[in-house]
Design an enzyme around this catalytic site. Structure first.
Site, PDB file in Angstrom:
ATOM      1  N   LYS A 129       3.479 -34.283   6.065  1.00 33.69           N
ATOM      2  CA  LYS A 129       4.749 -34.605   5.425  1.00 33.69           C
ATOM      3  C   LYS A 129       5.821 -34.836   6.497  1.00 33.69           C
ATOM      4  O   LYS A 129       5.811 -34.145   7.525  1.00 33.69           O
ATOM      5  CB  LYS A 129       5.129 -33.384   4.573  1.00 33.69           C
ATOM      6  CG  LYS A 129       6.208 -33.600   3.600  1.00 33.69           C
ATOM      7  CD  LYS A 129       6.378 -32.328   2.772  1.00 33.69           C
ATOM      8  CE  LYS A 129       7.731 -32.399   2.098  1.00 33.69           C
ATOM      9  NZ  LYS A 129       8.041 -31.307   1.251  1.00 33.69           N
TER      10      LYS A 129
ATOM     11  N   LYS B 274       4.644 -16.823   3.247  1.00 34.69           N
ATOM     12  CA  LYS B 274       5.631 -16.533   4.316  1.00 34.69           C
ATOM     13  C   LYS B 274       5.190 -15.306   5.124  1.00 34.69           C
ATOM     14  O   LYS B 274       5.372 -15.262   6.348  1.00 34.69           O
ATOM     15  CB  LYS B 274       7.018 -16.295   3.712  1.00 34.69           C
ATOM     16  CG  LYS B 274       7.699 -17.561   3.248  1.00 34.69           C
ATOM     17  CD  LYS B 274       8.293 -18.299   4.432  1.00 34.69           C
ATOM     18  CE  LYS B 274       9.059 -19.554   4.161  1.00 34.69           C
ATOM     19  NZ  LYS B 274       8.693 -20.479   3.191  1.00 34.69           N
TER      20      LYS B 274
ATOM     21  N   LYS C 199      11.261 -32.552  10.321  1.00 35.99           N
ATOM     22  CA  LYS C 199      11.856 -32.414  11.649  1.00 35.99           C
ATOM     23  C   LYS C 199      10.998 -31.492  12.516  1.00 35.99           C
ATOM     24  O   LYS C 199      10.805 -31.733  13.698  1.00 35.99           O
ATOM     25  CB  LYS C 199      13.230 -31.783  11.448  1.00 35.99           C
ATOM     26  CG  LYS C 199      14.166 -32.052  12.553  1.00 35.99           C
ATOM     27  CD  LYS C 199      15.530 -31.580  12.172  1.00 35.99           C
ATOM     28  CE  LYS C 199      16.309 -32.734  11.609  1.00 35.99           C
ATOM     29  NZ  LYS C 199      17.732 -32.569  11.705  1.00 35.99           N
TER      30      LYS C 199
END
Ligand code: SF4
Length: 326
Positions: free
Chosen positions: A194, A114, A197
């Site tokens: 994968k 991250k 959205k």
């Protein structure tokens, strides 16, 4: 029937759910309801660690619950709620953060990822994420957490935090165990990444039959099959693997037809669209019915929060006593 234990699982509010969410998680949530006391939570606070703009948070949370309910999550069987509606989780997070060595958190692989992914927003919540995740699970004294293999290290860290708390203040929580689940990796319409959205390669469960058909018709197939008469390679084709979920009885027959160029990709996709639409018809009907009931989703949230809160206050009382807080 006596239940096998208490399951907790949380998911970020990503809004309307897609086929990948359904095959990867929701389907499993629905099954677990039969044998476990299940607590399913939309983790809006976790979402804040990666969001800078929160204007869609409320709508996404509501849309997600609507899809969960339409897919078969049952508020009579499970506790369905929003993380921030039970603020005791924040209290437990703070208390657990006092017993969690910082070194454990800085080593977490997803934290490092991250930091690379959002260098402009390395907030404290990113480091504390595993502590909040532990608080989510143990606040409700859950003993079982459905996880994929990739999430096992997170659960092990949760157990470490629980053990450390027990070492300092005495046994209080069940040590949460993994219920290892095979979450199929559903590829998106690009056939490469994968389904997600954020990549725009998804098919929403709530899309209409015609929207679904149109999306499927745009999907990438075997890249080596450029013309109708070229032979295909179903083993590398995402449409073929989706047939496995939505047209299992036809999938076996499609492979030799594809290899011999007896079926074209257009026809093959039409068959898949029929299968997906047939499988999703009851979901869509139920979703439309729930969407017409004013205030129903809000009632589910309120009832879930009330039941989750009742467990949470008992846990916090016990934790405060064990820690010797005045
Ligand atoms: S015929 Fe079907 S399985 Fe074969 S490449 Fe085309 S879409 Fe894929």
């Amino acid at each position: 029937m006596k239940k096998k234990g208490r399951v907790f699982s949380g998911a970020r509010p990503t809004g309307r759910q897609h086929l990948g969410n359904y095959l990867g998680a929701i389907q499993n949530y629905v099954k677990l309801q039969e044998n476990y006391d299940c607590i399913y939570c939309i983790v809006d606070i976790h979402a804040l660690t990666t969001l800078e703009d929160t204007h869609l948070l409320k709508q996404n949370t509501r849309d997600m619950m609507l899809d969960w309910l339409a897919a078969g999550l049952d508020p009579e069987k499970s506790i369905l709620f929003v993380q921030s509606h039970v603020p005791q989780v924040m209290e437990l997070h703070t208390l657990l953060s006092m017993v969690t060595p910082l070194g454990w958190l800085l080593r977490v692989a997803t934290f490092k990822e991250k930091v690379k992914a959002q260098p402009q927003n390395v907030n404290y919540g990113l480091v504390g994420y595993p502590v909040l995740m532990t608080a989510d699970i143990i606040l409700y004294k859950a003993d079982t957490v459905p996880v994929g293999e990739d999430q096992l290290p997170h659960l092990e860290l949760a157990r470490e935090i629980v053990r450390r708390f027990h070492f300092l203040f005495g046994p209080t929580f069940p040590e949460p165990q993994a219920k290892l689940t095979t979450f199929p990796m559903v590829l998106g319409l690009d056939g490469e990444r994968k389904m997600s959205k954020s990549y725009g390669n998804d098919i929403e469960l709530a899309a209409s039959a015609e929207e679904t058909r149109q999306k499927i018709m745009t999907a990438f197939t075997d890249p080596a099959r450029k013309f109708r008469n070229d032979v295909g390679h179903p083993e590398v084709c995402n449409i073929y693997s989706l047939h496995g979920y939505f047209n299992p009885e036809r999938q076996e027959g499609i492979a030799p037809q594809c290899r011999a160029a007896e079926i074209g990709c257009v026809a093959c996709k039409q068959l898949l669209a029929e299968g997906v639409n047939k499988a999703l018809a009851p979901f869509r009907e139920r979703r439309a019915e729930i969407a017409q009931r004013p205030g129903y989703v809000e009632e589910v949230f309120a009832d879930g929060a009330r039941r989750a809160h009742a467990i949470a206050v008992e846990t916090i009382k016990e934790v405060r006593e064990k820690m010797g807080l005045p």
